[in-house]
Design a protein around this motif. Structure first.
Motif, PDB file in Angstrom:
ATOM      1  N   ALA A  24      -9.915   1.179   2.398  1.00 26.52           N
ATOM      2  CA  ALA A  24     -10.640   1.400   3.649  1.00 26.52           C
ATOM      3  C   ALA A  24     -12.096   1.009   3.491  1.00 26.52           C
ATOM      4  O   ALA A  24     -12.691   0.394   4.391  1.00 26.52           O
ATOM      5  CB  ALA A  24     -10.525   2.868   4.057  1.00 26.52           C
ATOM      6  N   VAL A  68      -6.012   3.844  -1.358  1.00 26.08           N
ATOM      7  CA  VAL A  68      -6.178   3.877   0.093  1.00 26.08           C
ATOM      8  C   VAL A  68      -7.646   4.019   0.464  1.00 26.08           C
ATOM      9  O   VAL A  68      -8.151   3.352   1.377  1.00 26.08           O
ATOM     10  CB  VAL A  68      -5.349   5.037   0.679  1.00 26.08           C
ATOM     11  N   ILE A  69      -8.345   4.898  -0.268  1.00 30.50           N
ATOM     12  CA  ILE A  69      -9.756   5.120   0.038  1.00 30.50           C
ATOM     13  C   ILE A  69     -10.567   3.853  -0.212  1.00 30.50           C
ATOM     14  O   ILE A  69     -11.375   3.436   0.625  1.00 30.50           O
ATOM     15  CB  ILE A  69     -10.304   6.281  -0.806  1.00 30.50           C
ATOM     16  N   HIS A  85      -3.636   7.355  -3.952  1.00 25.42           N
ATOM     17  CA  HIS A  85      -4.580   8.039  -3.086  1.00 25.42           C
ATOM     18  C   HIS A  85      -5.929   7.315  -3.078  1.00 25.42           C
ATOM     19  O   HIS A  85      -6.501   7.009  -2.027  1.00 25.42           O
ATOM     20  CB  HIS A  85      -4.736   9.461  -3.629  1.00 25.42           C
ATOM     21  N   PHE A 108       1.119   4.160  -2.794  1.00 23.37           N
ATOM     22  CA  PHE A 108       0.671   5.479  -2.367  1.00 23.37           C
ATOM     23  C   PHE A 108       1.705   6.576  -2.574  1.00 23.37           C
ATOM     24  O   PHE A 108       1.359   7.701  -2.933  1.00 23.37           O
ATOM     25  CB  PHE A 108       0.274   5.426  -0.883  1.00 23.37           C
ATOM     26  N   ARG A 148       0.837  -1.199   0.000  1.00 21.42           N
ATOM     27  CA  ARG A 148       0.000   0.000   0.000  1.00 21.42           C
ATOM     28  C   ARG A 148       0.877   1.256   0.000  1.00 21.42           C
ATOM     29  O   ARG A 148       0.588   2.219  -0.698  1.00 21.42           O
ATOM     30  CB  ARG A 148      -0.909  -0.012   1.229  1.00 21.42           C
TER      31      ARG A 148
END
Lengths: 443, 294, 284
Positions: B176, B172-173, B169, B109, B105
């Motif tokens: 989650a 990551v969203i 970016h 990122f 990750r």
């Protein structure tokens, strides 16, 4: 009754503090205390060209004690000056290009200099006509000059000799140019181009102007765009002939490997290109980065059978303006006048190895001049076929369109006539619209 | 209002007061002013002169405007969907409980942190026609790379590629979002005999669809403001205006040509387009997006 | 979704490793180029690892004479950028915390309407207000100074207000109630109870703004006119040669210097970063 709570107090205090800081910091001071008045001068030059202006500024500063000129080197100075003027904090003097004059004058971004000129008795009688003309727009004067320039064909004598051509005889017609170019072009064992005799796309600064060399112009000076006139089409067909002959992709790849302009890896200096159209400044770059280069300069060739089109050149100049809203316009003009006096102009232009825009030149200037071909450039400035950037308000967009058209036909994505027709259509519409808008606003 | 309510009102307004200034001075006033400017010829060096809908009419016949708009929408048409596919795909892969998930990750990122100007210049170097490393890598697997940024056809795809490098970016969203999906749904699907692909289609995607919608709308707004990277790489949109984006033309009108009224009109048209596309997206999503709990 | 079979696990790892190489390669290439002597940057086929580590490129980058402006004051640009970043972070954290508190912890008439308007403004793209804001700053005489780049930070921004308000609402009301009963002023509750509890969210806001200030290009481009005031984002452009051909090793060195602090910062604040992003994306 309603006591201000801390909740209202702190944010209000914070806002107040910020506003106080914001409105009181950053005040400028000028010569009120009795010292010399400092004026800010933004100029574009670096390297030795910058040094020449620095020497001129120093000479001015030392010649009197009322005004002190603070010279600042600024990139994209025309854009930055416009934005600073728009923002309300322009420099006192800015060094622009002659092509900016009419646009900035129309936008009310620069001051008219006529009151000053009248007072000092300076005018058209002092300057070479083509350069005086660059300072004028709509019957008024908006700028004065720093360094003039004309362009000519530069050729590599050693490569000429190698290819079996007379090193002291440059091509005089376009046809000769093409023939010489072919002889001078060499390839490696895989057929990849290693050296080009001539490339209309080098250096790329006059991609829009090829029409002039064939008798075309960009507009009629009033209300008609002439981008697709027969002469212009003929010119760009000639340009595209190089792309067709040597291969669009091959040329693209060849070109993308060119080095920095101001370095020994410059295409002409590294003998990667044998002939190139360039300006009077080229001598300086040759002296610095390729002193052993054997070279010559001559008027750019004309089409065979059209001797009336000989000595075509682009005459431009760097100019000085006083931006609208400048804090010290009177002092700014004093400096500008110095740069345009014979003493100041010869000092500056000797330093930059150019010629002066003035009618009067001292014999010593010509004698001492390091550029062996300086008189070629001076004569070209006096030629009746000298042209300059069209004084169109929308010139930037027009130039962009011409550059796009050039890109398109150079990559063989469009035929010259097609590309120029598009430019013609668009720019004529724009011009019509612009003239309509002007008419609308003038009452 | 009771005395208590009055006090709370005063307190509330007090706390919010900086925003009152910010909202009215930097947002509400400029919005109204810029609408007025869009109806004027305004160069900021002279007073605005009212010309009614003149700017909008001129825009309608302005080929550069349409080219810039076309470039922006064309770029969006590829960058947005591809962005979702790549970032969501990566997130799904990372969500499979592989070892070293945090390391991966991080790797994905970090590129999205690179400042835009450095990004533009780095990729200028990578895409370079003669010495660029991308074409050499392609050459290693036998593909002859195009001229990328010097080829009008390949310049925009080059930018799409560059944009995809910054999907970290979004990864990551999405990650989650995926990690908050309830396990029972997957277990239930397995009991029903669903394979991996069916699980993705019937559980993962619906669970994460609100996030996809949000990211798409934000992406749309972002695309119209795509400025720093193309401006540094090719300020005139060269070659042949293929990388001349909407925000660049707007900026040029405002600050290079000082036609601020014209630029404001462009901004309002942009706003309108975004609103319409957003409404369309919301309408379209009613059938596709699943909101947990109703 | 768990991957069960060992073949699936292997495949996934293979894909991830492959993609990792692709993602990391540009950064590796940036550093590699920055260490090469100029001739090696032009080598065909390319030299993957520099033959020598020419660290002097970095020194040259900081003291570079470009053909656009002469000497590039890299250090000064860095200080300018840091100055704006620090001021901006201070303003952002302070103002948005205050405003978010007003929206999250107090009930007052008109609050929800104002909050809805706040959310709506997030949809307004910057270019819509750009020209009018520029004209406003011009009339204030602020163009050319740093003020347009940090003063607005002290007056809140919709995005941060939203972020912090969501977070503040997760703090139990009982804490506030108890403090009020004890006679604590509203501001006291804000300062002594809520803020300390909100440190993670405040850290996210601070980090995001720091990143934004480091990155900001358009703002400095239109508001700064004096080259002495330029930021790193603007200064990096000067390394490009105007007339074709650029010293790429130096340019990559400059790039690396600009990228490195961001990456280092990230490694120290990873968790905060990732959490912050996840939260912003999730609340769509």
């Amino acid at each position: 009754m309603l006591k201000p709570s801390r909740a209202t107090a702190l944010p209000s205090l914070m806002i107040a503090a910020v506003l106080v800081v914001a409105t009181t910091t950053g005040c400028r001071h000028d010569g009120r205390s009795g010292g010399p008045i400092t004026i800010d001068y933004w100029e574009k030059w670096t390297g030795f060209e910058g040094d020449a202006m620095r020497a001129t500024v120093n000479a001015f500063n030392e010649s009197q004690s009322r005004i002190h000129v603070n010279l600042l080197t600024v990139s994209q100075v025309d854009r930055k000056m416009l934005m600073a003027t728009a923002g309300g904090i322009p420099p006192d003097v800015a060094g622009l290009w002659s092509s900016n004059v009419n646009v900035y004058a129309d936008k009310n971004a620069v001051l008219c200099l006529d009151p000053y000129l009248k007072r000092e008795g300076i005018g058209e009688q002092d300057f070479l006509p083509v350069f005086w003309d660059l300072c004028r727009h709509r019957g008024k004067t908006w700028a004065l000059l720093t360094t003039p320039a004309t362009i000519a064909l530069h050729w590599n004598k050693r490569l000429f000799r190698e290819a079996g051509l007379d090193p002291n005889r440059p091509p005089r017609t376009i046809e000769e140019l093409d023939a010489f170019a072919e002889k001078l072009t060499t390839r490696d064992k895989d057929g990849k181009i290693v050296r080009m005799g001539f490339m209309p796309s080098e250096p790329g600064w006059w991609n829009w102007a090829w029409g002039y060399f064939f008798g075309g112009r960009m507009w009629d000076g009033k209300s008609k765009i002439t981008a697709n006139s027969p002469e212009n089409i003929r010119a760009f067909e000639w340009v595209q002939s190089y792309s067709k002959k040597y291969g669009a992709t091959a040329l693209q790849t060849f070109q993308s490997g060119f080095g920095n302009f101001s370095s020994p890896q410059n295409a002409f200096l590294s003998e990667t290109v044998a002939m190139e159209i360039q300006g009077v400044w080229m001598h300086n770059f040759i002296s610095k980065y390729a002193p052993k280069l054997e070279w010559g300069a001559a008027p750019f060739p004309h089409p065979a059978g059209r001797p009336d089109l000989a000595n075509v050149t682009d005459a431009e100049a760097d100019v000085l303006v006083i931006p609208t809203g400048a804090k010290h316009p009177d002092e700014a003009f004093e400096f500008i006048r110095f740069v345009n006096s014979q003493g100041g102009s010869e000092l500056l232009n000797m330093g930059q190895r150019k010629f002066t825009p003035l009618r009067k030149v001292s014999a010593e200037f010509l004698r001492k001049h390091p550029n062996p071909y300086i008189e070629v450039f001076i004569d070209l400035a006096k030629s009746k076929n000298a042209f300059s950037t069209p004084k169109l308000g929308m010139w930037n967009e027009y130039a962009d369109e011409m550059n796009n058209a050039f890109d398109n036909l150079w990559l063989q994505k469009r035929a010259p006539k097609e590309a120029l027709d598009i430019v013609q259509q668009r720019m004529q519409k724009k011009l019509d619209r612009g003239l309509r808008r002007e008419a609308r606003l003038e009452h | 209002m009771t005395r208590q309510e009055k006090r709370t009102l005063r307190n509330g307004l007090g706390f919010v007061s900086p925003w009152f200034v910010g909202l009215s001075v930097f947002l509400l006033y400029p919005i109204i002013a810029s609408f007025y400017f869009s109806l004027c010829e305004y160069s900021v060096l002279m007073k605005p002169q009212f010309i009614g809908l003149g700017n909008y009419a001129d825009l309608f016949t302005d080929e550069v405007f349409w080219k810039a708009l076309g470039n922006t929408l064309g770029y969006a048409a590829f960058a947005l969907p591809l962005g979702v596919v790549v970032s969501l795909g990566l997130a799904i892969l990372l969500n499979t409980g592989v070892r070293g998930m945090t390391v991966y990750r991080t790797i994905f990122f970090v590129p999205s942190l690179v400042p835009m100007v450095a990004l533009a210049i780095l990729w200028l170097w990578i895409f370079n026609g003669e010495h660029g490393v991308l074409n050499h890598v392609l050459g290693l697997i036998g593909i002859k790379g195009p001229g990328w940024l010097s080829d009008p056809f390949w310049a925009k795809p080059a930018l799409v590629l560059l944009t995809l490098w910054g999907v970290g970016h979004a990864v990551v969203i999405y990650l989650a979002g995926l990690q908050s999906a309830p396990q029972q749904l997957y277990e239930a699907a397995e009991l029903d005999g669903a394979n991996w692909g069916q699980k993705v289609r019937h559980v993962t995607l619906p669970m994460v669809s609100p996030v996809i919608l949000f990211n798409t709308i934000m992406g749309l707004i972002g695309v119209f403001q795509f400025f720093a990277v193309p401006y540094v790489m090719s300020p005139r949109g060269q070659p042949a205006r293929s990388t001349y984006f909407f925000a660049m033309y707007l900026y040029d009108n405002a600050f290079s040509y000082l036609r601020m009224g014209y630029a404001s009109a462009m901004a309002w048209i942009m706003f309108l387009i975004i609103l319409v596309l957003t409404l369309l997206a919301l309408k379209f999503s009613e059938r596709l997006v699943y909101y947990e709990g109703g | 979704m768990e991957a069960k079979s060992p073949q699936a696990k292997f495949l996934i790892h293979a894909i991830l490793i492959g993609l990792s190489i692709v993602f990391l390669f540009p950064l590796f290439w940036m550093v590699s180029t920055s260490l090469k002597p100029i001739e090696e940057t032009m080598k065909v086929p390319p030299q993957w690892i520099p033959s020598t580590f020419q660290l002097s490129n970095y020194w040259k980058a900081i003291t570079y004479q470009s053909d656009q402006v002469g000497y590039i004051p890299f250090l000064r640009y860095t200080l300018n950028t840091l100055y704006l970043a620090v001021l901006g972070v201070a303003g952002t954290v302070l103002s948005n915390a205050l405003v978010a508190y007003g929206f999250a912890r107090l009930k007052w008439k008109g609050r929800d309407l104002l909050f809805a308007v706040t959310l709506a403004t997030m949809m307004v793209p910057f270019p819509v207000t750009m020209v009018a804001v520029f004209a406003l700053f011009k009339h204030l005489g602020w163009i050319g100074s740093f003020k347009p780049l940090w003063v607005p930070a002290f007056f809140g921004s919709a995005f941060n207000i939203f972020l912090l308000r969501q977070f503040f609402r997760t703090i139990p009301e009982e804490l506030s109630d108890a403090a009020r009963v004890d006679g604590c002023s509203e501001f006291g509750i804000f300062w002594r109870i809520i803020l300390p509890l909100a440190k993670p969210a405040l850290a996210v806001v601070a980090l995001f703004h720091l990143l934004y200030a480091w990155n900001d290009f358009l703002g400095p481009l239109i508001y700064l006119t004096d080259q002495k005031h330029f930021t790193l984002a603007l200064g990096l452009q000067f390394y490009q040669s105007q007339h074709g051909g650029t010293e790429w090793n130096m340019l990559m060195a400059a790039c690396t210097i600009i990228v490195l602090p961001v990456i280092i910062l990230f490694f120290f604040t990873q968790r905060t970063f990732i959490q912050g992003i996840a939260v912003t994306g999730m609340k769509g």
